[in-house]
Design a protein around this motif. Structure first.
Motif, short mmCIF file in Angstrom:
data_model
loop_
_atom_site.label_atom_id
_atom_site.label_comp_id
_atom_site.label_asym_id
_atom_site.label_seq_id
_atom_site.Cartn_x
_atom_site.Cartn_y
_atom_site.Cartn_z
N PRO A 184 0.81 -1.23 0.00
CA PRO A 184 0.00 0.00 0.00
C PRO A 184 0.84 1.28 0.00
O PRO A 184 0.46 2.27 -0.63
N PHE A 185 1.97 1.25 0.70
CA PHE A 185 2.85 2.43 0.72
C PHE A 185 3.36 2.73 -0.68
O PHE A 185 3.30 3.88 -1.14
N GLU A 187 2.04 1.76 -3.49
CA GLU A 187 0.89 2.11 -4.34
C GLU A 187 0.56 3.59 -4.25
O GLU A 187 0.14 4.20 -5.24
N LYS A 188 0.74 4.17 -3.07
CA LYS A 188 0.48 5.61 -2.91
C LYS A 188 1.39 6.46 -3.79
O LYS A 188 1.07 7.61 -4.10
N HIS A 189 2.50 5.90 -4.18
CA HIS A 189 3.45 6.62 -5.02
C HIS A 189 3.37 6.17 -6.49
O HIS A 189 4.30 6.43 -7.27
#
Length: 215
Positions: A184-185, A187-189
């Protein structure tokens, strides 16, 4: 911009909260030194190179490098290059920051291993931007491999990567999420799990998950 300039050295210096910092940089001329320091990462990089070759070359025997995978050969990238017919690592840089301050246990606190691959890919093989003064209590850790609070520089790193890729006409940034809790981390980028057998296998097993950001 040179490859080693992707590492945000000035920001690490400013945010680490300590004065006694030494930065060490190694490039393609020192690749044997990089291999000695980062054997597992270089083995994984070779595996990534071979996997991406297999994805676009369906007639290739995927087991051709089997013995090198079994032994964890950190020079796997060289064996892949022999079969592919060209140098698969076009450029490479390893940078790390350390402090000699005897009161700080996490003395080597920030690092980046990054390479330009033959398929017009910028690949991040190892990354850490940690605050050596702020250890996270074990019960409060969000990510499996994070022992210290981050410096909040991943966005700056990716911005530098994008600038470099545009300069060098590279069309993709890739990395491997060591654990599923990091997905998820990333994916945020803008990174997505690779839609490939390796990507699906990584998600099923909860680690070594290839992710890509297409530019």
């Amino acid at each position: 911009m040179k490859l080693n300039e992707i590492f945000p050295q000035e920001l690490v210096q400013a945010k680490a909260g300590i004065d006694d910092i030494t930065f060490h940089q190694f490039d393609g001329d020192n690749i044997d030194d990089i291999v000695k320091m980062k054997e597992s990462c270089m083995f994984e990089l070779g595996g990534t190179i071979w996997d991406k070759h297999i994805q676009v070359t369906p007639n290739e025997n995927p087991m051709k490098l089997g013995p090198h995978f079994q032994t964890g050969n950190p020079y796997l990238f060289k064996e892949a290059s022999k079969i592919i017919g060209e140098d698969t690592i076009k450029d490479i840089s390893y940078t790390y920051a350390e402090t000699k301050n005897p009161s700080i246990d996490h003395s080597q606190f920030s690092q980046l291993l990054i390479a330009v691959l033959h398929q017009n890919i910028l690949h991040i093989s190892d990354i850490e931007f940690a605050n050596p003064l702020q250890e996270i209590p074990e019960k409060e850790r969000k990510f499996t491999f994070q022992s210290h609070k981050g410096l909040g520089l991943f966005g700056d790193l990716i911005a530098n990567c994008i600038t470099f890729c545009k300069q060098e006409s590279l069309n993709k940034i890739c990395l491997t999420a060591a654990d599923i809790d990091l997905v998820p981390f990333f994916e945020k980028h803008g990174f997505l799990v690779d839609d490939s057998p390796t990507g699906r296998m990584g998600m099923a097993h909860g680690g070594s998950i290839p992710m890509s950001k297409v530019l």
